[in-house]
Design a protein around this motif. Structure first.
Motif, short mmCIF file in Angstrom:
data_model
loop_
_atom_site.label_atom_id
_atom_site.label_comp_id
_atom_site.label_asym_id
_atom_site.label_seq_id
_atom_site.Cartn_x
_atom_site.Cartn_y
_atom_site.Cartn_z
N ARG A 139 15.33 -2.17 11.35
CA ARG A 139 16.14 -0.99 12.06
C ARG A 139 15.00 -0.61 13.10
N PRO A 140 15.30 0.29 14.03
CA PRO A 140 14.41 0.71 15.20
C PRO A 140 13.12 1.04 14.58
N SER A 141 11.85 0.55 15.09
CA SER A 141 10.79 0.99 14.52
C SER A 141 10.25 2.72 14.68
N ASP A 142 11.07 3.34 15.40
CA ASP A 142 10.67 4.68 15.53
C ASP A 142 11.69 5.60 14.62
N GLU A 143 12.34 4.93 13.91
CA GLU A 143 13.38 5.64 12.99
C GLU A 143 12.73 6.56 12.14
N LEU A 144 11.43 6.24 11.60
CA LEU A 144 11.04 7.12 10.54
C LEU A 144 9.77 7.95 11.17
N THR B 213 3.13 12.55 1.55
CA THR B 213 4.68 13.11 2.24
C THR B 213 4.44 12.90 3.74
N SER B 214 5.73 13.07 4.38
CA SER B 214 5.63 12.90 5.85
C SER B 214 6.72 13.62 6.50
N THR B 215 6.95 13.64 7.59
CA THR B 215 8.16 14.31 8.21
C THR B 215 8.88 13.37 9.16
N ALA B 216 10.10 13.23 8.99
CA ALA B 216 11.10 12.16 9.66
C ALA B 216 11.39 12.89 11.14
N LEU C 185 6.67 1.62 1.40
CA LEU C 185 8.10 2.06 1.05
C LEU C 185 8.27 3.56 1.43
N VAL C 186 9.17 3.81 2.18
CA VAL C 186 9.31 5.16 2.63
C VAL C 186 10.66 5.75 2.08
#
Lengths: 128, 398
Positions: free
Chosen positions: B11-16, B35-38, B64-65
């Motif tokens: 997938r695009p590397s900036d998706e997350l 935790t992180s924010t998409a 894993l995300v």
């Protein structure tokens, strides 16, 4: 490394001379120098606390190490190593946060990753 | 097991986004679970799978995300959700980043394409102190998600009582009369609370309540520390499990027959019945061996336990009585049974352990209803209620 060596209060003033048993998990037996590198040495997490980047994580409790192997089955499988530290090995501080016995170990100057690894012996294998 | 070719799932590397940690949940040589924010504002749970070491000069971290929620993260922190369940609850990506944290590759493979050990072990909690003291998994062909026979739940009830005998033995010096219901302070030491229920087979995780400093222990200055009672109780159970699951037909090592019986009584409750839907019970947990593989109690183990119990020749007296409950002490959970037909002056002191039985006793006492009581006595003075029903006892002529 030169930049890091200029850090003041690192190890922190409340760190104590290293002593007692510590545990660390790893994939290879015997543990290698590569498994005993600090973040500063691997250039990981450059934005993290620079003093903590000079420390290695260890556990005081074997139970915490056993749990880590079950939690991270690829990263930390499958050996538990134990070392008995003394003041000549550096200084330590309990930095538990959510892991009760998590301890940061600032290794003594001149104690290379290979010499750190030589302090550890395998005490348990966990098949997860 | 190695990773499959992930390129078809790229997938695009900036998706997350940059996967910047909002809250670090597990730290060891740096953040490992956080935790992180998409970019779309959604909450992400990030889990370090491993360091990829194929290229000496290009070491990478593989995470894993997973999409997550505030509720799932809270459940992780309280030990009601396992790390594995949290990661597989929503969408899942594999993300490779440099050691400096720069995201390089993002993949979205199906869950079943991941190596099995890419996920945490079954039942593993976020933090070690959340690990259950005792985890049992009841296995049988009929034990399936959405179709758990009620008998299996009854067996879980028995398992929850399995510590009673070994803790009573461990506290033997503090109990004046070992018959009947143990005192509240002792009950609180072996009180197991269901922490988590999982299906597939049926898996129950039990948490033990921490001994309370203010327990009403008789003469606390002189008595055995409650911590020692707890430790000895669990040690006895662990020793019993080792024996019951051993491939060798050795004798159960115990100091004396009383200790041996306490261990066997605990194992009897933990083992599968001779017939019925459960044929294996897997036992694990921090208090019964920690990180080692679960022990499997099967019907062969059950036979070994019952055979050894029978060989002890412990005498139990059973009796069936009917009458009226005239004195009911809710603190001691005792009642006196009077007006027993044919025995006008007899009083029988009975102790009630089971909550259902106590409710019937209360109702019978307040409404002045006759009851029939089945009681047993293995030692001591008091009779222990095995069953209680409203109405007069009916005795069959033999």
């Amino acid at each position: 490394m030169e930049e890091a060596s200029k850090l003041v209060n690192c190890p922190p003033v409340d760190a104590e001379p290293a002593s007692g048993e510590v545990f660390r998990c790893g994939k290879n037996n015997p543990v290698s120098g590569a498994d005993m590198q600090t973040h500063e040495e691997t250039r990981r997490a450059p934005d993290a606390d620079p003093c903590l980047r000079r420390a290695l994580s260890v556990f005081r409790s074997r139970t915490d190490a056993e749990h880590q192997i079950l939690l991270f089955r690829r990263w930390r499988k499958k050996f538990i190593f134990k070392a008995r530290l003394s003041p000549q090995h550096g200084s330590t501080k309990l930095t538990s946060g959510r892991q009760p016995s998590h301890t940061s170990w600032w290794t003594a100057d001149g104690l290379s990753p290979e010499r750190r690894a030589a302090l550890f012996t395998m005490v348990e294998t966990i098949e997860s | 097991m190695s990773w499959p070719d992930l390129d078809p799932f790229e997938r695009p590397s900036d998706e997350l986004g940059a996967l910047i940690a909002d809250e670090v949940l597990y730290d060891f040589d740096g953040p490992c679970i956080f935790t992180s924010t998409a970019p779309n504002g959604g909450k992400l749970l990030v889990y370090l799978v491993e360091e990829l070491e194929e290229l000496e000069d290009d070491r990478r971290l593989r995470h894993l995300v997973a999409t997550t929620t505030h509720g799932i993260v809270e459940s992780l922190k309280t030990g009601t959700t396992t790390m594995r369940d949290a990661l597989t609850a929503g969408w899942l990506w594999v993300c490779d980043s440099t050691m400096a944290g720069e995201v390089r590759r993002v993949y979205a493979p199906p869950l079943d394409a991941l190596p099995p050990d890419a996920l945490p072990g079954n039942g593993t909690m976020l933090w070690p102190h959340l690990e259950p003291a005792l985890r049992v998994r009841l296995v049988g062909d009929e034990v399936r998600e959405g179709s758990i026979p009620a008998l299996v739940l009854a067996q879980v009830g028995e398992i929850a009582k399995s510590l009673k005998s070994v803790f009573e033995y461990s506290a033997r010096g503090l109990l004046q009369d070992t018959s009947g219901r143990p005192p509240e302070w002792l009950r609180s030491l072996y009180d197991l609370r269901a922490q988590r229920v999982a299906y597939g087979s049926l898996e129950i995780s039990f948490q033990q309540t921490e001994p309370d400093q203010e327990l009403d222990v008789p003469d606390p200055a002189q008595s055995k520390p409650t911590r020692a009672i707890v430790d000895e109780g669990w040690d006895l159970l662990t020793r019993g499990l080792d024996w019951a699951t051993s491939p060798h037909d050795a004798a159960l090592i115990a100091e004396n027959d009383t200790e041996r019986k306490a261990i066997l009584d605990a194992l009897k409750r933990l083992s599968p019945n001779a017939t019925g839907p459960v044929c294996v019970i897997e036992v694990s947990g921090t208090r019964v061996g920690g990180g080692r593989s679960p022990r499997r109690l099967d019907r062969k183990s059950s036979r070994r336990v019952r055979k050894t119990l029978a060989s002890l020749g412990a005498r139990v007296t059973l009796n069936a009585l009917s009458g009226r409950i005239r004195d009911l002490d809710l603190d001691k959970r005792e009642f006196v049974l009077r007006e027993i037909p044919g025995q006008p002056r007899t009083e029988t002191l009975c102790v009630v352990d089971d909550e259902q039985h106590l409710e019937i006793a209360k109702e019978a006492h307040y409404q002045e209803l006759p009851v029939s009581v089945a009681v047993k006595r293995s030692s001591g003075l008091r009779w222990e209620v095995v069953d209680i029903e409203f109405g007069d006892v009916s005795v069959l002529d033999s």
